[in-house]
Design a protein around this motif. Structure first.
Motif, mmCIF file in Angstrom:
data_model
loop_
_atom_site.group_PDB
_atom_site.id
_atom_site.type_symbol
_atom_site.label_atom_id
_atom_site.label_comp_id
_atom_site.label_asym_id
_atom_site.label_seq_id
_atom_site.Cartn_x
_atom_site.Cartn_y
_atom_site.Cartn_z
ATOM 1 N N PHE A 1 -8.657 6.889 -5.446
ATOM 2 C CA PHE A 1 -9.094 5.523 -5.159
ATOM 3 C C PHE A 1 -9.302 5.244 -3.680
ATOM 4 O O PHE A 1 -9.638 4.115 -3.306
ATOM 5 N N GLY A 2 -9.063 6.214 -2.816
ATOM 6 C CA GLY A 2 -9.225 5.991 -1.385
ATOM 7 C C GLY A 2 -8.138 5.118 -0.790
ATOM 8 O O GLY A 2 -8.282 4.601 0.319
ATOM 9 N N PHE A 3 -7.028 4.929 -1.502
ATOM 10 C CA PHE A 3 -5.913 4.111 -1.012
ATOM 11 C C PHE A 3 -4.858 5.038 -0.422
ATOM 12 O O PHE A 3 -4.280 5.879 -1.122
ATOM 13 N N ARG A 4 -4.576 4.894 0.871
ATOM 14 C CA ARG A 4 -3.700 5.829 1.561
ATOM 15 C C ARG A 4 -2.547 5.113 2.254
ATOM 16 O O ARG A 4 -2.133 5.495 3.345
ATOM 17 N N ARG A 5 -2.042 4.063 1.629
ATOM 18 C CA ARG A 5 -0.982 3.264 2.243
ATOM 19 C C ARG A 5 0.354 3.407 1.532
ATOM 20 O O ARG A 5 1.306 2.722 1.884
ATOM 21 N N LEU A 6 0.445 4.280 0.547
ATOM 22 C CA LEU A 6 1.689 4.444 -0.189
ATOM 23 C C LEU A 6 1.965 5.923 -0.400
ATOM 24 O O LEU A 6 1.098 6.666 -0.871
ATOM 25 N N GLU A 7 3.164 6.358 -0.067
ATOM 26 C CA GLU A 7 3.580 7.735 -0.273
ATOM 27 C C GLU A 7 4.864 7.750 -1.089
ATOM 28 O O GLU A 7 5.594 6.759 -1.153
ATOM 29 N N GLY A 8 5.143 8.897 -1.731
ATOM 30 C CA GLY A 8 6.357 9.044 -2.514
ATOM 31 C C GLY A 8 6.077 9.701 -3.845
ATOM 32 O O GLY A 8 4.937 10.084 -4.151
ATOM 33 N N THR A 9 7.102 9.842 -4.667
ATOM 34 C CA THR A 9 6.987 10.449 -5.990
ATOM 35 C C THR A 9 6.967 9.340 -7.024
ATOM 36 O O THR A 9 7.939 8.576 -7.160
ATOM 37 N N GLY A 10 5.853 9.243 -7.752
ATOM 38 C CA GLY A 10 5.643 8.100 -8.623
ATOM 39 C C GLY A 10 5.711 8.408 -10.096
ATOM 40 O O GLY A 10 5.391 9.514 -10.549
ATOM 41 N N THR A 11 6.127 7.397 -10.852
ATOM 42 C CA THR A 11 6.133 7.422 -12.314
ATOM 43 C C THR A 11 5.633 6.065 -12.782
ATOM 44 O O THR A 11 6.002 5.032 -12.209
ATOM 45 N N GLY A 12 4.784 6.059 -13.829
ATOM 46 C CA GLY A 12 4.287 4.773 -14.267
ATOM 47 C C GLY A 12 3.445 4.829 -15.519
ATOM 48 O O GLY A 12 3.114 5.906 -16.029
ATOM 49 N N ASP B 1 3.032 -0.729 -14.878
ATOM 50 C CA ASP B 1 4.396 -0.633 -14.360
ATOM 51 C C ASP B 1 4.507 0.659 -13.567
ATOM 52 O O ASP B 1 4.184 1.745 -14.083
ATOM 53 N N ILE B 2 4.974 0.552 -12.327
ATOM 54 C CA ILE B 2 5.010 1.703 -11.424
ATOM 55 C C ILE B 2 6.343 1.729 -10.693
ATOM 56 O O ILE B 2 6.867 0.681 -10.274
ATOM 57 N N SER B 3 6.888 2.924 -10.517
ATOM 58 C CA SER B 3 8.056 3.112 -9.657
ATOM 59 C C SER B 3 7.801 4.328 -8.774
ATOM 60 O O SER B 3 7.216 5.313 -9.220
ATOM 61 N N VAL B 4 8.230 4.223 -7.514
ATOM 62 C CA VAL B 4 8.021 5.288 -6.536
ATOM 63 C C VAL B 4 9.357 5.567 -5.848
ATOM 64 O O VAL B 4 10.018 4.630 -5.346
ATOM 65 N N ALA B 5 9.755 6.815 -5.808
ATOM 66 C CA ALA B 5 11.022 7.207 -5.190
ATOM 67 C C ALA B 5 10.771 8.039 -3.943
ATOM 68 O O ALA B 5 9.795 8.794 -3.874
ATOM 69 N N GLY B 6 11.686 7.876 -2.957
ATOM 70 C CA GLY B 6 11.632 8.688 -1.744
ATOM 71 C C GLY B 6 10.309 8.593 -1.034
ATOM 72 O O GLY B 6 9.728 9.616 -0.657
ATOM 73 N N GLY B 7 9.832 7.375 -0.792
ATOM 74 C CA GLY B 7 8.500 7.222 -0.233
ATOM 75 C C GLY B 7 8.459 6.379 1.019
ATOM 76 O O GLY B 7 9.479 6.119 1.672
ATOM 77 N N SER B 8 7.238 5.938 1.320
ATOM 78 C CA SER B 8 7.051 5.107 2.513
ATOM 79 C C SER B 8 5.770 4.303 2.396
ATOM 80 O O SER B 8 4.821 4.722 1.710
ATOM 81 N N LEU B 9 5.769 3.137 3.073
ATOM 82 C CA LEU B 9 4.555 2.349 3.270
ATOM 83 C C LEU B 9 3.927 2.804 4.580
ATOM 84 O O LEU B 9 4.595 2.792 5.624
ATOM 85 N N VAL B 10 2.672 3.202 4.530
ATOM 86 C CA VAL B 10 1.997 3.726 5.711
ATOM 87 C C VAL B 10 1.261 2.586 6.404
ATOM 88 O O VAL B 10 0.558 1.802 5.777
ATOM 89 N N THR C 1 10.024 3.556 5.435
ATOM 90 C CA THR C 1 10.538 4.442 4.388
ATOM 91 C C THR C 1 11.399 3.661 3.414
ATOM 92 O O THR C 1 11.973 2.609 3.747
ATOM 93 N N PHE C 2 11.508 4.177 2.197
ATOM 94 C CA PHE C 2 12.344 3.521 1.197
ATOM 95 C C PHE C 2 12.878 4.568 0.230
ATOM 96 O O PHE C 2 12.313 5.653 0.074
ATOM 97 N N ASP C 3 13.984 4.217 -0.410
ATOM 98 C CA ASP C 3 14.564 5.087 -1.437
ATOM 99 C C ASP C 3 13.871 4.893 -2.779
ATOM 100 O O ASP C 3 13.618 5.849 -3.501
ATOM 101 N N LEU C 4 13.602 3.615 -3.109
ATOM 102 C CA LEU C 4 12.992 3.325 -4.408
ATOM 103 C C LEU C 4 12.165 2.058 -4.310
ATOM 104 O O LEU C 4 12.594 1.077 -3.707
ATOM 105 N N ALA C 5 10.985 2.096 -4.901
ATOM 106 C CA ALA C 5 10.122 0.919 -4.993
ATOM 107 C C ALA C 5 9.655 0.771 -6.432
ATOM 108 O O ALA C 5 9.316 1.762 -7.084
ATOM 109 N N LYS C 6 9.664 -0.475 -6.932
ATOM 110 C CA LYS C 6 9.211 -0.748 -8.302
ATOM 111 C C LYS C 6 8.295 -1.960 -8.305
ATOM 112 O O LYS C 6 8.483 -2.889 -7.519
ATOM 113 N N ALA C 7 7.318 -1.921 -9.204
ATOM 114 C CA ALA C 7 6.408 -3.064 -9.340
ATOM 115 C C ALA C 7 5.905 -3.146 -10.769
ATOM 116 O O ALA C 7 5.636 -2.126 -11.411
#
Length: 621
Positions: free
Chosen positions: A433-444, A467-476, A505-511
């Motif tokens: 999608f050309g979106f490069r502002r979120l990093e981490g390991t995702g499940t959703g 529903d999305i969750s991302v672990a061990g990531g960062s907002l760029v 950086t963050f440990d866990l993000a959910k949305a």
């Protein structure tokens, strides 16, 4: 010797005179009877002659017959209607005063091969040499050994199955000298406005007509298709053998066969090799070796004809699969910022047959997108196109999903669902999608549906949930912790500090998002990382590919003392969104410096303009 030579010359002259004289002395009624006798001997049917019958001598002695009709079985259209027929005469028969035809040329003739609903076929003969051959009796010689068709048409019509097709014949010659001889047909045809050279040879046509078997070879050579097949053909029309087909454009070949495919770069050069089984109900390719658009695959394919719509099914497997040639067809955006494709979606050409095709690959590439082991199914049924990805190894995790498209009036109905686990979100979102502002390991998970005539219209109608969750990531693009610490120490310094750059950086993000009319809304987006926690609410406009969200960042030092709460906004295009602190919160935090800070920072103002740094383009929109 001289006398002998003169005698031989006199005899030859007499024979020539006889050959030239006898036919001219023959009444037209005899010529008609001669032609009728030859046709009856071959087919058992009496021709109707409505035109003239006469002789011509150039380049060979020829019987000319005009406006000829050979009837079919009762109740069926004529087997043959010819504007003109020319019968080449046997010279040996002329010498003894007989008129016999060795070959026929049919000009502007129409041959009708009709199968009636009652099982009667126009080419079933009850009498004549062809009927005797079909019954296993072949005691008489072929009355006509060659038939040449020029500027004619061959039409096949099966009333029981509702199938009909016609082939224009530029120039084709059929040859069969006798029972023990092979039969051949060769020449040039025109089908659907494309010319092709054809050649067919039967080793034992007499056995085939009698219900037995014959070796067969056939070849078609055209500008879009080169096909060769050989094998054993039986009297029921079953062929067991092998086939090879190749061409410069499979797209053009499929369009020639009636598939209404649009223009495109994909489906180009192809080559197919396989054992072949063909009968009236199906074509089976059991060990296919297929090369298409630079990809190599093997498997099996079957085309079934027994129902109202043909059905294509099979499996294909490849070690590597490069689908980059299809990227234009698969592309959702039109290349402009925040714009989806607006061209009309049309899948009707893919729905002319039922399709059930299973494809697997060890590695798949689509431009920048890289997938590992993957298995997919492409199917069409009940007027609907379905694409299902069983499971694919992708970006360090797994991905699966399905898409269903169904035409409805001038619109297309969409239903899609996807799930992913353990995926590298930075690479996946950037490539897809050309979106490069979120990093981490995702499940959703995601499920959406919509209706529209184009991708742009579909994006405005989407309904569903994600529903999305991302672990061990960062907002760029922003370091919230660093920014908040600086604001905590010196609120006035925010005027000179850019919020762009760095990582949070963050440990866990959910949305969780609820999608309605192309708008994804969330009231439950959270991010946690020790001393920093962030919550977000707001909208993601799918149609405009933009964000409009408000967030609160809470930060405290290592001993949880001196907590600091900072509201902020996220807005603009989602490719490069603007992240901006809430200026009123900064003013309140500044204490005695508030009046000075207020004069420099106003709500909605980009503080990076005061630092000489360039903000993202979307910040100015």
């Amino acid at each position: 010797m001289k006398r002998i030579g003169l005698s031989l010359a006199a005899i030859a002259a007499a024979l020539i005179a006889l050959v030239l004289t006898v036919p001219w002395l023959t009444p037209e009624s005899v010529l008609r009877d001669t032609f009728t006798r030859e046709i009856v001997a071959l087919t058992g049917r009496t021709p109707v002659i409505e035109g003239q019958v006469h002789l011509a001598w150039a380049p060979l002695p020829t019987l000319m017959i005009e406006k000829v009709t050979i009837p079919a079985a009762e109740g069926l259209p004529p087997l043959l209607v010819a504007d003109k027929m020319q019968g080449t005469l046997r010279l040996a028969s002329l010498v003894i005063g007989r008129i016999e035809i060795s070959g026929l040329m049919l000009k502007r003739a129409s041959i009708g091969l009709t199968a009636g609903k009652n099982g009667i076929r126009s080419w079933d003969f009850k009498e004549g040499v062809l009927a005797e051959a079909a019954a296993g009796r072949f005691d008489k010689p072929m009355p006509v050994k060659t038939i040449r068709l020029v500027d004619g048409t061959i039409r096949y019509d099966d009333s029981a199955l509702g199938r009909a097709t016609s082939v224009s014949v530029d120039d084709v010659t059929f040859a069969w000298a006798g029972r023990s001889d092979a039969m051949s047909a060769a020449g040039v045809i025109n089908w659907r406005n494309r010319e092709a050279e054809i050649a067919v040879a039967l080793a034992d046509p007499a056995s085939l007509i009698a219900g037995g078997k014959s070796d067969m070879r056939a070849r078609i050579k055209g500008d879009t298709l080169n096909l060769a097949t050989s094998g054993t053909l039986d009297g029921a029309g079953r062929l067991d053998g092998k086939v090879s087909a190749s061409g410069t454009s499979l797209r053009d070949t499929l369009r020639w066969f009636g598939f209404g495919l649009p223009a495109g770069r994909s489906l180009a050069a192809y080559d197919l090799q396989s054992p072949l089984t063909l009968d009236h109900s199906a074509i089976s390719l059991n060990e296919v070796q297929l090369s298409l658009d630079g990809n190599e695959a093997e498997g099996s394919l079957t085309v079934e004809f027994g129902k109202e719509r043909p059905k294509v099914s099979g499996t294909l497997a490849a070690d590597t699969l490069d689908l980059s040639a299809y990227s234009n067809e698969l592309q959702l955006a039109d290349g402009r910022p925040r714009k989806w494709r607006a061209d009309h979606i049309s899948i009707n050409s893919l729905l002319v047959s039922d399709l059930d095709l299973r494809i697997s690959a060890g590695e798949t590439t689509i431009d920048k997108v890289r997938l590992g082991r993957a298995a997919a199914t492409v199917s069409t049924r009940n007027g609907q196109l379905e694409l299902a990805l069983g499971e694919a190894v992708a970006y360090g995790g797994t991905l699966k999903g399905n898409i269903a498209l169904k035409p409805s009036d001038k619109m297309t109905e969409l239903a899609a669902a996807a799930s992913f686990e353990g995926v590298d979100m930075g690479s996946a979102l950037g490539d897809l999608f050309g979106f490069r502002r979120l990093e981490g390991t995702g499940t959703g998970t995601m499920a959406v549906n919509g209706t529209g005539a184009s991708i742009a219209e579909l994006s405005r109608s989407l309904q569903g949930r994600a529903d999305i969750s991302v672990a061990g990531g960062s907002l760029v693009g922003i370091d919230l912790a660093s920014l908040m610490q600086k604001i905590e120490r010196r609120p006035l310094s925010a005027r000179f500090e850019s919020s762009y750059g760095g990582r949070t950086t963050f440990d866990l993000a959910k949305a969780s998002f609820k999608i309605a009319d192309g708008m994804a809304k969330t009231a439950d987006c959270r991010m946690e990382n020790g001393s920093l926690s962030v919550s977000l609410t707001g909208d993601a406009n799918i149609a405009l590919r933009s964000l409009d969200m408000a967030g609160v960042a809470n930060w405290s030092d290592a001993d949880a003392a001196n907590p600091f709460r900072l509201p902020f906004r996220v807005y603009g295009g989602w490719e490069v969104p603007v992240v901006e602190p809430d200026t009123e919160a900064l003013i309140r935090r500044s204490g005695a410096a508030a009046p000075l800070l207020r004069s420099f920072i106003r709500p909605g103002r980009d503080v990076t303009q005061e630092t000489g740094k360039t903000p993202p383009a979307s910040a100015a929109q």
